[in-house]
Design an enzyme around this catalytic site. Structure first.
Site, PDB file in Angstrom:
ATOM      1  CG  ASP A 120     -58.045  15.111 -47.700  1.00  0.00           C
ATOM      2  OD1 ASP A 120     -56.878  14.687 -47.861  1.00  0.00           O
ATOM      3  OD2 ASP A 120     -58.446  15.595 -46.625  1.00  0.00           O
ATOM      4  CG  HIS A 137     -61.213   5.481 -42.818  1.00  0.00           C
ATOM      5  ND1 HIS A 137     -61.418   6.437 -41.844  1.00  0.00           N
ATOM      6  CD2 HIS A 137     -61.142   4.298 -42.161  1.00  0.00           C
ATOM      7  CE1 HIS A 137     -61.475   5.850 -40.657  1.00  0.00           C
ATOM      8  NE2 HIS A 137     -61.303   4.557 -40.829  1.00  0.00           N
TER       9      HIS A 137
END
Length: 269
Positions: A120, A137
């Site tokens: 995010d 990730h």
């Protein structure tokens, strides 16, 4: 908030003692490596994946969009994935006190590496040093082609979706585009894994925050740090796969307890 007021689910006096103990360990530490997972961002309005209110718990079909084989093989999966990216809560989210507490560790010259499973970008928004962040990730903030080296800001691809491209192809080679995140079945970046391993081997305190520690290979940094002699502290709302390895488990609100422990003993007085 005074630690006595935290909703810990445990005896309050014991919780206060645990918070104070960990704050003392942080005072003593010279090299802290932090691993964060989805739990640190839930107070910013971004749901986790496997928790009681997780994205995949509520909608198991959504997990297909995060599996590379399905994404490559099924155009409809890609269409749904682009719609989900358009509506991702990360675009309107702000860092919370948990993210900001880790910046405090940097300012105290304690933090050497911030490993995150999150895509995010909120650690960046909070002000963490980009050179210390390892996004194992990937990131939702960029788009990448799966067939060539094209990579750009995600906003450019989302603008094309808004203009009617349900599954926008790569503007350079016509290949399949995807967020620059690591899907199931997709190789992680070897350099990021090496950085994570080195950080785990060379810390004297490993702080695992908001992660179930069930996703490998990144979860392996916890036993790696433990084997190298580091203390391990786990902060998570639910039990994790590695609670048995921890020197302390704090089952408390992340955004409430991180500012307390990262500030050190003096801030608790």
């Amino acid at each position: 908030m005074n630690p006595d007021e935290m909703n810990t689910g445990a005896d309050s006096s014991s919780a206060v003692d645990d918070v104070r103990t960990v704050a003392g360990w942080i005072d003593e530490a010279r090299a802290i490596t932090v691993l964060t997972g989805a739990g640190i961002s839930t107070d910013s309005g971004i749901p986790d994946f496997r928790g009681p209110n997780g994205v995949w718990t509520k909608n198991p079909a959504a997990e297909k969009q995060a599996t590379l084989q399905n994404y490559l093989a099924d155009p409809e999966v890609r269409v749904l994935a682009w719609r989900a990216r358009m509506d991702h809560r990360a675009w309107g989210a702000e860092p919370n006190d948990g993210h900001r507490a880790l910046v405090q560790l940097e300012r105290r010259r304690k933090l050497v590496s911030l490993l995150t499973q999150n895509v995010d970008g909120l650690h960046h928004d909070a002000g963490s040093d980009p050179d210390k962040i390892v996004e194992v990730h990937g990131t939702i903030r960029e788009v990448a082609c799966l067939e060539c080296d094209y990579r750009d800001d995600m906003g450019i691809a989302l603008d094309r979706v808004r203009l009617g491209a349900d599954d926008p192809p790569c503007p350079e080679c016509g290949g399949i585009l995807k967020s620059a995140t690591i899907s199931f079945g997709q190789q992680l970046v070897a350099r990021d894994l090496l950085r994570a391993q080195i950080a785990a081997e060379n810390c004297d305190l490993m702080l695992a925050v908001g992660t179930t520690l069930a996703v490998y290979p990144i979860a392996a940094v916890v036993p790696t740090a433990k084997s190298a002699g580091a203390r391990v502290v786990i902060v998570n709302a639910e039990p994790t796969e590695m609670d048995h390895l921890a020197d302390m488990v704090l089952r408390m609100s992340i955004s409430e307890v991180l500012p307390r422990i990262c500030g050190g003993i003096a801030r608790l007085s």
